[in-house]
Design a protein around this motif. Structure first.
Motif, PDB file in Angstrom:
ATOM      1  N   LYS A  78       0.804  -1.219   0.000  1.00 31.91           N
ATOM      2  CA  LYS A  78       0.000   0.000   0.000  1.00 31.91           C
ATOM      3  C   LYS A  78       0.840   1.274   0.000  1.00 31.91           C
ATOM      4  CE  LYS A  78      -4.260  -1.804   1.687  1.00 31.91           C
ATOM      5  NZ  LYS A  78      -5.523  -1.392   2.204  1.00 31.91           N
ATOM      6  N   THR A  79       1.969   1.270   0.684  1.00 33.06           N
ATOM      7  CA  THR A  79       2.786   2.482   0.737  1.00 33.06           C
ATOM      8  C   THR A  79       3.391   2.797  -0.625  1.00 33.06           C
ATOM      9  OG1 THR A  79       3.297   2.023   3.053  1.00 33.06           O
ATOM     10  CG2 THR A  79       4.698   3.609   1.933  1.00 33.06           C
ATOM     11  N   ILE A  80       3.992   1.807  -1.272  1.00 32.55           N
ATOM     12  CA  ILE A  80       4.589   2.062  -2.581  1.00 32.55           C
ATOM     13  C   ILE A  80       3.508   2.368  -3.616  1.00 32.55           C
ATOM     14  CG2 ILE A  80       4.728  -0.348  -3.333  1.00 32.55           C
ATOM     15  CD1 ILE A  80       7.320   2.426  -4.004  1.00 32.55           C
ATOM     16  N   MET A  81       2.331   1.771  -3.476  1.00 33.37           N
ATOM     17  CA  MET A  81       1.240   2.099  -4.404  1.00 33.37           C
ATOM     18  C   MET A  81       0.808   3.547  -4.239  1.00 33.37           C
ATOM     19  SD  MET A  81      -1.142  -1.317  -4.877  1.00 33.37           S
ATOM     20  CE  MET A  81      -1.870  -1.196  -3.268  1.00 33.37           C
ATOM     21  N   ALA A  82       0.806   4.045  -3.013  1.00 32.25           N
ATOM     22  CA  ALA A  82       0.441   5.442  -2.781  1.00 32.25           C
ATOM     23  C   ALA A  82       1.488   6.382  -3.376  1.00 32.25           C
ATOM     24  CB  ALA A  82       0.279   5.700  -1.287  1.00 32.25           C
ATOM     25  N   ILE A  83       2.765   6.059  -3.192  1.00 33.64           N
ATOM     26  CA  ILE A  83       3.832   6.880  -3.773  1.00 33.64           C
ATOM     27  C   ILE A  83       3.727   6.865  -5.293  1.00 33.64           C
ATOM     28  CG2 ILE A  83       6.337   7.061  -4.088  1.00 33.64           C
ATOM     29  CD1 ILE A  83       6.606   5.884  -1.225  1.00 33.64           C
ATOM     30  N   ARG A  84       3.518   5.685  -5.867  1.00 25.63           N
ATOM     31  CA  ARG A  84       3.384   5.572  -7.331  1.00 25.63           C
ATOM     32  C   ARG A  84       2.185   6.366  -7.838  1.00 25.63           C
ATOM     33  NH1 ARG A  84       4.645  -0.864  -7.360  1.00 25.63           N
ATOM     34  NH2 ARG A  84       6.893  -0.688  -7.668  1.00 25.63           N
ATOM     35  N   SER A  85       1.104   6.314  -7.106  1.00 28.07           N
ATOM     36  CA  SER A  85      -0.100   7.028  -7.508  1.00 28.07           C
ATOM     37  C   SER A  85       0.127   8.539  -7.529  1.00 28.07           C
ATOM     38  CB  SER A  85      -1.246   6.669  -6.568  1.00 28.07           C
ATOM     39  OG  SER A  85      -2.398   7.371  -6.900  1.00 28.07           O
ATOM     40  N   LEU A  86       0.764   9.062  -6.488  1.00 27.44           N
ATOM     41  CA  LEU A  86       1.050  10.497  -6.444  1.00 27.44           C
ATOM     42  C   LEU A  86       1.992  10.924  -7.566  1.00 27.44           C
ATOM     43  CD1 LEU A  86       1.423  11.022  -2.614  1.00 27.44           C
ATOM     44  CD2 LEU A  86      -0.329  12.015  -4.084  1.00 27.44           C
ATOM     45  N   VAL A  87       3.046  10.154  -7.779  1.00 29.51           N
ATOM     46  CA  VAL A  87       4.012  10.486  -8.828  1.00 29.51           C
ATOM     47  C   VAL A  87       3.368  10.372 -10.204  1.00 29.51           C
ATOM     48  CG1 VAL A  87       6.156   9.731  -9.938  1.00 29.51           C
ATOM     49  CG2 VAL A  87       6.038   9.928  -7.452  1.00 29.51           C
ATOM     50  N   SER A  88       2.596   9.324 -10.407  1.00 25.42           N
ATOM     51  CA  SER A  88       1.939   9.130 -11.703  1.00 25.42           C
ATOM     52  C   SER A  88       0.938  10.243 -11.984  1.00 25.42           C
ATOM     53  CB  SER A  88       1.246   7.777 -11.721  1.00 25.42           C
ATOM     54  OG  SER A  88       0.543   7.599 -12.913  1.00 25.42           O
ATOM     55  N   GLY A  89       0.190  10.626 -10.972  1.00 24.61           N
ATOM     56  CA  GLY A  89      -0.777  11.710 -11.151  1.00 24.61           C
ATOM     57  C   GLY A  89      -0.116  13.037 -11.460  1.00 24.61           C
ATOM     58  N   ALA A  90       0.956  13.343 -10.736  1.00 26.98           N
ATOM     59  CA  ALA A  90       1.675  14.590 -10.973  1.00 26.98           C
ATOM     60  C   ALA A  90       2.324  14.588 -12.355  1.00 26.98           C
ATOM     61  CB  ALA A  90       2.730  14.799  -9.899  1.00 26.98           C
ATOM     62  N   ALA A  91       2.891  13.463 -12.760  1.00 22.70           N
ATOM     63  CA  ALA A  91       3.525  13.375 -14.077  1.00 22.70           C
ATOM     64  C   ALA A  91       2.479  13.439 -15.185  1.00 22.70           C
ATOM     65  CB  ALA A  91       4.331  12.093 -14.184  1.00 22.70           C
ATOM     66  N   GLY A  92       1.324  12.848 -14.955  1.00 22.73           N
ATOM     67  CA  GLY A  92       0.254  12.875 -15.954  1.00 22.73           C
ATOM     68  C   GLY A  92      -0.223  14.276 -16.256  1.00 22.73           C
ATOM     69  N   ARG A  93      -0.209  15.137 -15.249  1.00 16.82           N
ATOM     70  CA  ARG A  93      -0.603  16.535 -15.464  1.00 16.82           C
ATOM     71  C   ARG A  93       0.370  17.243 -16.399  1.00 16.82           C
ATOM     72  NH1 ARG A  93      -5.418  18.159 -14.124  1.00 16.82           N
ATOM     73  NH2 ARG A  93      -4.679  20.212 -13.599  1.00 16.82           N
ATOM     74  N   GLN A  94       1.593  16.731 -16.465  1.00 20.52           N
ATOM     75  CA  GLN A  94       2.613  17.293 -17.350  1.00 20.52           C
ATOM     76  C   GLN A  94       2.741  16.499 -18.648  1.00 20.52           C
ATOM     77  OE1 GLN A  94       4.331  20.146 -16.578  1.00 20.52           O
ATOM     78  NE2 GLN A  94       2.905  20.244 -14.864  1.00 20.52           N
ATOM     79  N   HIS A  95       1.790  15.588 -18.877  1.00 18.86           N
ATOM     80  CA  HIS A  95       1.765  14.743 -20.073  1.00 18.86           C
ATOM     81  C   HIS A  95       3.025  13.885 -20.193  1.00 18.86           C
ATOM     82  CE1 HIS A  95      -1.797  16.874 -21.240  1.00 18.86           C
ATOM     83  NE2 HIS A  95      -1.156  18.014 -21.085  1.00 18.86           N
ATOM     84  N   LYS A  96       3.421  13.308 -19.058  1.00 18.98           N
ATOM     85  CA  LYS A  96       4.593  12.435 -19.013  1.00 18.98           C
ATOM     86  C   LYS A  96       4.200  11.122 -18.361  1.00 18.98           C
ATOM     87  CE  LYS A  96       7.621  16.309 -18.478  1.00 18.98           C
ATOM     88  NZ  LYS A  96       8.237  17.158 -17.517  1.00 18.98           N
ATOM     89  N   ARG A  97       5.011  10.112 -18.562  1.00 21.07           N
ATOM     90  CA  ARG A  97       4.807   8.817 -17.924  1.00 21.07           C
ATOM     91  C   ARG A  97       6.028   8.557 -17.034  1.00 21.07           C
ATOM     92  NH1 ARG A  97       2.600   4.229 -21.399  1.00 21.07           N
ATOM     93  NH2 ARG A  97       0.713   5.223 -20.681  1.00 21.07           N
ATOM     94  N   VAL A  98       5.777   8.483 -15.741  1.00 21.01           N
ATOM     95  CA  VAL A  98       6.848   8.240 -14.775  1.00 21.01           C
ATOM     96  C   VAL A  98       6.414   7.102 -13.869  1.00 21.01           C
ATOM     97  CG1 VAL A  98       8.261   9.223 -12.934  1.00 21.01           C
ATOM     98  CG2 VAL A  98       7.535  10.672 -14.823  1.00 21.01           C
ATOM     99  N   SER A  99       7.288   6.128 -13.690  1.00 20.46           N
ATOM    100  CA  SER A  99       7.002   5.016 -12.776  1.00 20.46           C
ATOM    101  C   SER A  99       8.038   5.037 -11.644  1.00 20.46           C
ATOM    102  CB  SER A  99       7.048   3.682 -13.514  1.00 20.46           C
ATOM    103  OG  SER A  99       8.318   3.467 -14.062  1.00 20.46           O
TER     104      SER A  99
END
Length: 104
Positions: A78-99
């Protein structure tokens, strides 16, 4: 730092030129992951965050001591999924894909 992340997530970030925005926002995401991970682990001095960029996107890689991997992953991931979710959401706003990956 959190203001910038919230700006990415909720669309309040200022428009940047594509040259400055691409590496700048990626570095900010990397700094965010570094801050969160170092806050979670027992040995923050052993945490190493690096970014690998490819044609498909970027991957933020987390390296730490073996004892701290469980703290980053969390119960049932759950912790790494939350970190991934925040990073993915922030990157998506910039039209990027970050894992985000935790390395052994």
């Amino acid at each position: 730092m959190f203001k910038k992340l919230f700006g990415f997530l909720f669309g309040n970030s200022k428009k940047q030129s594509s040259a400055a925005g691409s590496s700048g926002s990626l570095r900010e995401l990397e700094a965010f992951v570094d801050y969160v991970v170092k806050s979670l682990v027992d040995n923050p001095g052993e945490v190493n965050i690096s970014t690998v960029e490819t044609n498909e996107g970027a991957t933020i890689q987390i390296r730490c001591s073996k004892e701290d991997i469980g703290k980053i992953v969390g119960k049932r991931g759950k912790t790494i999924m939350a970190i991934r979710s925040l990073v993915s959401g922030a990157a998506g706003r910039q039209h990027k894909r970050v894992s985000v990956d935790v390395m052994d």
